[in-house]
Design a protein around this motif. Sequence first.
Motif, PDB file in Angstrom:
ATOM      1  N   ILE A  41    -135.497  21.722 -48.995  1.00  0.00           N
ATOM      2  CA  ILE A  41    -135.789  20.298 -48.788  1.00  0.00           C
ATOM      3  C   ILE A  41    -134.824  19.718 -47.761  1.00  0.00           C
ATOM      4  O   ILE A  41    -135.224  19.027 -46.828  1.00  0.00           O
ATOM      5  CB  ILE A  41    -135.694  19.520 -50.116  1.00  0.00           C
ATOM      6  N   LEU A  42    -133.559  20.019 -47.934  1.00  0.00           N
ATOM      7  CA  LEU A  42    -132.560  19.534 -46.987  1.00  0.00           C
ATOM      8  C   LEU A  42    -132.799  20.111 -45.601  1.00  0.00           C
ATOM      9  O   LEU A  42    -132.619  19.419 -44.599  1.00  0.00           O
ATOM     10  CB  LEU A  42    -131.157  19.885 -47.471  1.00  0.00           C
ATOM     11  N   SER A  43    -133.196  21.364 -45.529  1.00  0.00           N
ATOM     12  CA  SER A  43    -133.462  21.990 -44.233  1.00  0.00           C
ATOM     13  C   SER A  43    -134.556  21.243 -43.480  1.00  0.00           C
ATOM     14  O   SER A  43    -134.447  21.025 -42.278  1.00  0.00           O
ATOM     15  CB  SER A  43    -133.881  23.448 -44.415  1.00  0.00           C
ATOM     16  N   ARG A  44    -135.599  20.835 -44.186  1.00  0.00           N
ATOM     17  CA  ARG A  44    -136.708  20.128 -43.544  1.00  0.00           C
ATOM     18  C   ARG A  44    -136.342  18.705 -43.126  1.00  0.00           C
ATOM     19  O   ARG A  44    -136.830  18.204 -42.126  1.00  0.00           O
ATOM     20  CB  ARG A  44    -137.918  20.073 -44.487  1.00  0.00           C
ATOM     21  N   HIS A  45    -135.503  18.034 -43.915  1.00  0.00           N
ATOM     22  CA  HIS A  45    -135.303  16.599 -43.705  1.00  0.00           C
ATOM     23  C   HIS A  45    -133.907  16.177 -43.232  1.00  0.00           C
ATOM     24  O   HIS A  45    -133.771  15.087 -42.704  1.00  0.00           O
ATOM     25  CB  HIS A  45    -135.612  15.837 -44.999  1.00  0.00           C
ATOM     26  N   CYS A  46    -132.895  17.002 -43.463  1.00  0.00           N
ATOM     27  CA  CYS A  46    -131.532  16.494 -43.294  1.00  0.00           C
ATOM     28  C   CYS A  46    -130.586  17.362 -42.462  1.00  0.00           C
ATOM     29  O   CYS A  46    -129.675  16.837 -41.832  1.00  0.00           O
ATOM     30  CB  CYS A  46    -130.878  16.307 -44.668  1.00  0.00           C
ATOM     31  N   LEU A  47    -130.752  18.666 -42.502  1.00  0.00           N
ATOM     32  CA  LEU A  47    -129.707  19.544 -41.972  1.00  0.00           C
ATOM     33  C   LEU A  47    -129.589  19.575 -40.463  1.00  0.00           C
ATOM     34  O   LEU A  47    -128.560  20.005 -39.943  1.00  0.00           O
ATOM     35  CB  LEU A  47    -129.855  20.961 -42.530  1.00  0.00           C
ATOM     36  N   ALA A  48    -130.586  19.094 -39.746  1.00  0.00           N
ATOM     37  CA  ALA A  48    -130.434  19.030 -38.291  1.00  0.00           C
ATOM     38  C   ALA A  48    -129.256  18.134 -37.922  1.00  0.00           C
ATOM     39  O   ALA A  48    -128.532  18.397 -36.966  1.00  0.00           O
ATOM     40  CB  ALA A  48    -131.719  18.517 -37.645  1.00  0.00           C
ATOM     41  N   CYS A  49    -129.031  17.097 -38.730  1.00  0.00           N
ATOM     42  CA  CYS A  49    -127.929  16.158 -38.468  1.00  0.00           C
ATOM     43  C   CYS A  49    -126.788  16.267 -39.478  1.00  0.00           C
ATOM     44  O   CYS A  49    -125.682  15.796 -39.204  1.00  0.00           O
ATOM     45  CB  CYS A  49    -128.451  14.728 -38.490  1.00  0.00           C
ATOM     46  N   HIS A  50    -127.045  16.852 -40.633  1.00  0.00           N
ATOM     47  CA  HIS A  50    -126.029  16.906 -41.691  1.00  0.00           C
ATOM     48  C   HIS A  50    -125.880  18.320 -42.237  1.00  0.00           C
ATOM     49  O   HIS A  50    -125.773  18.525 -43.440  1.00  0.00           O
ATOM     50  CB  HIS A  50    -126.398  15.943 -42.826  1.00  0.00           C
ATOM     51  N   GLY A  51    -125.888  19.289 -41.326  1.00  0.00           N
ATOM     52  CA  GLY A  51    -125.810  20.688 -41.725  1.00  0.00           C
ATOM     53  C   GLY A  51    -124.555  21.381 -41.246  1.00  0.00           C
ATOM     54  O   GLY A  51    -123.537  20.746 -40.958  1.00  0.00           O
ATOM     55  N   PRO A  52    -124.629  22.703 -41.143  1.00  0.00           N
ATOM     56  CA  PRO A  52    -123.442  23.499 -40.845  1.00  0.00           C
ATOM     57  C   PRO A  52    -122.919  23.372 -39.418  1.00  0.00           C
ATOM     58  O   PRO A  52    -121.750  23.674 -39.168  1.00  0.00           O
ATOM     59  CB  PRO A  52    -123.901  24.932 -41.129  1.00  0.00           C
ATOM     60  N   ASP A  53    -123.730  22.927 -38.474  1.00  0.00           N
ATOM     61  CA  ASP A  53    -123.295  22.833 -37.079  1.00  0.00           C
ATOM     62  C   ASP A  53    -122.433  21.588 -36.878  1.00  0.00           C
ATOM     63  O   ASP A  53    -122.930  20.468 -36.781  1.00  0.00           O
ATOM     64  CB  ASP A  53    -124.507  22.791 -36.154  1.00  0.00           C
TER      65      ASP A  53
END
Length: 104
Positions: A39-51
Amino acid sequence: MKLKPQDIQLLVLILACSLSTQTGHPAESHGFNEVIRPILSRHCLACHGPDAAKRKADLRLDIPSSALQRNSKGQAAILPGDPFASLIVQRMHHPDPEERMPPT
């Protein structure tokens, strides 16, 4: 208030993280990797992920301990036991479209 599918998915995330913190069991025992991370991968991790170079607001949501950590104002993205006091829920329903998460 009518919830959109993405709202429901994020509430599932909050509930799972709340349960894992309250019971003292690691989040993985409640399906973090199987249920929450996608769920986070689809909605959030582009801006709030490991990078770190792309991370916004110094908020990392792919690690439960980071999502539960309080910021300098004492607020947490996910506040165990009180999802509606969690910043993630407040931002999902923010009246200003520019502040609402995830961005449209």
